[in-house]
Design an enzyme around this catalytic site. Structure first.
Site, PDB file in Angstrom:
ATOM      1  N   LYS A 129       0.856  -1.185   0.000  1.00 41.11           N
ATOM      2  CA  LYS A 129       0.000   0.000   0.000  1.00 41.11           C
ATOM      3  C   LYS A 129       0.888   1.229   0.000  1.00 41.11           C
ATOM      4  CE  LYS A 129      -4.476   0.998   0.537  1.00 41.11           C
ATOM      5  NZ  LYS A 129      -5.596   0.071   0.305  1.00 41.11           N
TER       6      LYS A 129
HETATM    7  N1  GLU Z   1      -7.342   0.129  -2.910  1.00 36.40           N
HETATM    8  C1  GLU Z   1      -8.143  -1.039  -3.127  1.00 36.40           C
HETATM    9  C2  GLU Z   1      -8.138  -1.926  -1.900  1.00 36.40           C
HETATM   10  O1  GLU Z   1      -7.947  -1.468  -0.790  1.00 36.40           O
HETATM   11  C3  GLU Z   1      -7.767  -1.765  -4.413  1.00 36.40           C
HETATM   12  C4  GLU Z   1      -6.364  -2.266  -4.486  1.00 36.40           C
HETATM   13  C5  GLU Z   1      -5.963  -2.793  -5.853  1.00 36.40           C
HETATM   14  O2  GLU Z   1      -6.793  -2.823  -6.753  1.00 36.40           O
HETATM   15  O3  GLU Z   1      -4.807  -3.181  -5.984  1.00 36.40           O
HETATM   16  O4  GLU Z   1      -8.400  -3.096  -1.964  1.00 36.40           O
END
Ligand code: GLU
Length: 411
Positions: A102
């Protein structure tokens, strides 16, 4: 409670049941890599501003690391670390061939111009381009970012590495994105609500819903639930919450927010309530779809909904979770409930690597089958282990990551 401590507590509850050895616990808790970078940018008025950006890569034992980029003024290393860890368990529980990561930048995107955001995004990409890549770490949108930022990141990354659209997902459809990515998390919430309610013998048209959040996740979830005849009685965003006993006119609210910079502020066809009142409303289904940490030990006793679907990441503090469990409230945990987004990100990545485009129907069908399979496994695990759906989901995820880690050996 700090975000990472909360995620760690959930991990420990499941790890205890799995009898996970302390050395392996430590390995699965400590992120593989954490990067903090300085982002000096010239603002539109000529001033120099320095922002802080992060990318935490938690685990890659099951595949390249995957997870969104958050632009929000409260972003810090602890939060990004927690969200990166959640991504590892999320991709594992739905069985995507990915690890977890992240990133984020501590900014309030609403206060910045598009040009400023573009400069910040490109500078950030300059700082992390060598640790992301189609086979290493694949960012995506999260709170405060969208396909626009993804297009900038891809373009900037390709200046260093050449053509490689699979470096990032959630791209515009014109830039190797897929139709169906934007709606995916909300649609996934709809698919999982249908499964969960079926098991609990509840009918959508007899289910009153309170929904906190009307951004990308919340608005699409509202659309699907409304089309499936749920009665959405309350919707909130950061400007306040709106209540209507007979059910809100969701198509009208979607139109209103679209014409109002994505905000519900000023919407008059409903009564105004506070976001706290929304959480404690008399209804059958509560869906937090915005920030983390909104269900706490303070309000958990007062929540009336017997079912909670965590469309947001980390909306429930562990002490609140224990209270909800004791009160018999069914909680569908974030790592499953909002996995629709990363699942369609996976479909986008697969298509990019193969230069083959699926149609929207295929995207939707495969999303349905991935999430349904994951739900069935979690439901069954919770029944055999006699534990909450959260602990069951963590147990499945940890087992998979443990197996991959052990099979690879320590080199
Ligand atoms: N930000 C989204 C999540 O928390 C999507 C992450 C992604 O598609 O890699 O799952």
């Amino acid at each position: 409670m700090k975000a990472h401590a909360a995620v760690r507590l959930y991990f420990d509850r499941a790890a205890d049941r799995l009898d996970l050895a302390p050395a392996l616990r430590r390995l699965l808790i400590i992120p593989k890599r954490e990067v903090q970078v300085q982002i000096p940018v010239e603002m539109d008025d000529g001033r120099l501003e320095t922002f802080i950006g992060y990318r935490v890569q938690h685990d890659d034992s099951r595949g390249p690391m995957k997870g969104g980029l958050r632009y929000h003024h409260e972003v810090d290393l602890d939060e990004v670390r927690a969200l990166a860890t959640l991504m590892t368990w999320k991709t594992a529980v739905v069985d995507l061939p990915y690890g977890g990561a992240k990133g984020g930048i501590a900014i309030d995107p609403k206060k910045l111009s598009a040009k400023e955001l573009e400069r910040i995004t490109r500078k950030f990409t300059d700082q992390i381009h060598d640790i992301i890549g189609p086979h290493e770490d694949i960012p995506a949108p999260d709170m405060g970012t969208s396909s626009r930022e993804m297009a900038w990141i891809r373009n900037q990354w390709e200046k260093y590495h050449g053509f490689g659209p699979a470096v990032i997902t959630g791209k515009p459809v014109e830039h190797y994105g897929v139709e169906g990515r934007e709606e995916a998390t909300g649609r996934g919430v709809g698919i999982l609500a249908y499964k969960l309610l079926g098991h609990l013998n509840r009918k959508p048209n007899q289910t009153r819903v309170a929904l906190q959040g009307f951004g990308n996740v919340g608005s699409h979830a509202a659309k699907f639930l409304h089309e499936s005849e749920y009665k959405i009685v309350a919707v909130g965003d950061h400007t306040g919450a709106y209540f209507r006993r007979e059910g809100l006119d969701i198509p009208k609210m979607l139109k209103y927010s679209l014409a109002n910079k994505g905000m519900l502020q000023g919407y008059t066809d409903a009564d105004r309530i506070t976001n706290d009142q929304l959480l404690e409303l008399e209804c059958e289904l509560l869906i937090p779809a915005a920030l983390g940490g909104v269900i706490t030990a303070k309000n958990a006793e007062r929540i009336k909904a017997p079912i909670i679907i965590e469309a947001a990441n980390a909306p429930t503090d562990p002490d609140a979770d224990a209270i909800l469990e004791e009160r018999g409230i069914k909680v569908l945990p974030d790592i499953l409930a909002n996995a629709g987004g990363v699942t369609v990100s996976y479909f986008e990545w697969v298509q990019n690597l193969q230069f083959y485009k699926w149609g929207l129907n295929r995207v939707r069908q495969e999303l349905d089958s991935v999430l349904s399979r994951a739900f069935d496994a979690v439901w069954q695990e919770a029944n055999t282990q006699r534990c909450s759906l959260r602990t069951a989901a963590y147990m499945i995820a940890i087992r998979r990551v443990k197996a991959a880690t052990e099979l690879a050996g320590l080199g």
